[in-house]
Design a protein around this motif. Structure first.
Motif, short mmCIF file in Angstrom:
data_model
loop_
_atom_site.label_atom_id
_atom_site.label_comp_id
_atom_site.label_asym_id
_atom_site.label_seq_id
_atom_site.Cartn_x
_atom_site.Cartn_y
_atom_site.Cartn_z
N GLY A 123 0.79 -1.23 0.00
CA GLY A 123 0.00 0.00 0.00
C GLY A 123 0.82 1.27 0.00
O GLY A 123 0.26 2.37 0.17
N PHE A 124 2.13 1.18 -0.19
CA PHE A 124 2.93 2.39 -0.32
C PHE A 124 2.58 3.08 -1.64
O PHE A 124 2.31 2.40 -2.64
N GLU A 125 2.62 4.40 -1.62
CA GLU A 125 2.39 5.16 -2.85
C GLU A 125 3.55 6.13 -3.07
O GLU A 125 4.14 6.61 -2.11
N GLY A 136 25.69 7.66 -10.28
CA GLY A 136 25.36 7.30 -11.66
C GLY A 136 24.12 8.01 -12.16
O GLY A 136 23.61 7.71 -13.24
N GLY A 137 23.59 8.94 -11.36
CA GLY A 137 22.44 9.73 -11.80
C GLY A 137 21.09 9.05 -11.63
O GLY A 137 20.10 9.52 -12.17
N GLU A 138 21.05 7.96 -10.88
CA GLU A 138 19.78 7.25 -10.72
C GLU A 138 18.84 8.01 -9.78
O GLU A 138 19.25 8.55 -8.76
N ASP A 139 17.56 8.01 -10.15
CA ASP A 139 16.55 8.68 -9.33
C ASP A 139 16.17 7.83 -8.12
O ASP A 139 16.18 6.60 -8.18
N ALA A 140 15.81 8.52 -7.06
CA ALA A 140 15.22 7.88 -5.88
C ALA A 140 13.73 8.16 -5.89
O ALA A 140 13.29 9.29 -6.16
N VAL A 141 12.94 7.14 -5.63
CA VAL A 141 11.50 7.28 -5.52
C VAL A 141 11.17 7.32 -4.03
O VAL A 141 11.60 6.45 -3.27
N ILE A 142 10.44 8.35 -3.61
CA ILE A 142 10.03 8.49 -2.22
C ILE A 142 8.60 7.94 -2.14
O ILE A 142 7.72 8.35 -2.90
N MET A 143 8.41 7.01 -1.19
CA MET A 143 7.11 6.37 -1.06
C MET A 143 6.58 6.54 0.37
O MET A 143 7.37 6.66 1.31
N ARG A 144 5.25 6.53 0.49
CA ARG A 144 4.59 6.73 1.78
C ARG A 144 3.54 5.64 2.00
O ARG A 144 2.82 5.25 1.08
N TRP A 145 3.45 5.21 3.26
CA TRP A 145 2.41 4.27 3.68
C TRP A 145 1.67 4.87 4.85
O TRP A 145 2.28 5.45 5.74
N ARG A 146 0.36 4.76 4.80
CA ARG A 146 -0.47 5.18 5.93
C ARG A 146 -1.39 4.04 6.26
O ARG A 146 -2.03 3.47 5.37
N GLU A 147 -1.46 3.74 7.53
CA GLU A 147 -2.33 2.65 7.96
C GLU A 147 -3.77 3.02 7.60
O GLU A 147 -4.20 4.15 7.80
#
Length: 149
Positions: A123-125, A136-147
């Motif tokens: 359920g992370f978005e 190497g220039g790779e992107d990081a994806v930030i994800m969030r989960w809420r109960e």
């Protein structure tokens, strides 16, 4: 047989350092950094390990004081031989069980499709993207989960 999920102990340190190095390569935490994580267990860290007679996975959480409602997944890894067997899911289930009523954040390399899939399954978005964050220039994806309420 499913591994036992338990709190890490200092005797796990060599296995955690080795698994971290295997999983994160040049971005692995040093023995000193891992020792610092153990020193913070009473303060704001939770380290859980998957144990099958040896450590086959771990998750590290930053759990600030109760006044703050955000937990951060700092690290999660499973040995290469055990990847895809559900151990990552077991670790994430145990971690999220400790986060009742809180928001959980994590970052993951955009190219790590198996990890992104695991997190989405819980359920992370995606809430943000850090362009070129990793070497190497790779992107990081930030994800969030809420109960779910």
């Amino acid at each position: 047989m499913r591994p036992a999920i338990r709190a890490a102990v200092t005797d796990d340190l060599p296995a955690l350092v080795a698994l971290d190095s295997l999983s994160f390569g040049s971005q692995a935490w040093s023995t000193v950094a891992w020792t610092d994580e153990f020193d913070r267990l009473a303060e704001d860290r939770v380290i859980l390990v998957a144990d099958e007679g040896s450590v086959v996975g771990y998750v590290v959480l930053l759990v600030p004081s109760v006044a703050l409602d955000v937990v951060e997944v700092l690290r999660i890894a499973v040995t290469p031989a055990e990847r895809g067997t559900g151990i990552g899911g077991q670790l994430m289930t145990a971690a999220l069980a400790r986060c009742a009523g809180r928001t959980v954040l994590l970052e993951v390399a955009a190219s790590n499709e198996s990890a992104v899939g695991l997190y989405r399954g819980f359920g992370f978005e995606q809430i943000s993207r850090r362009r070129g964050y990793y070497g190497g220039g790779e992107d990081a994806v930030i994800m969030r989960w809420r109960e779910e309420q």
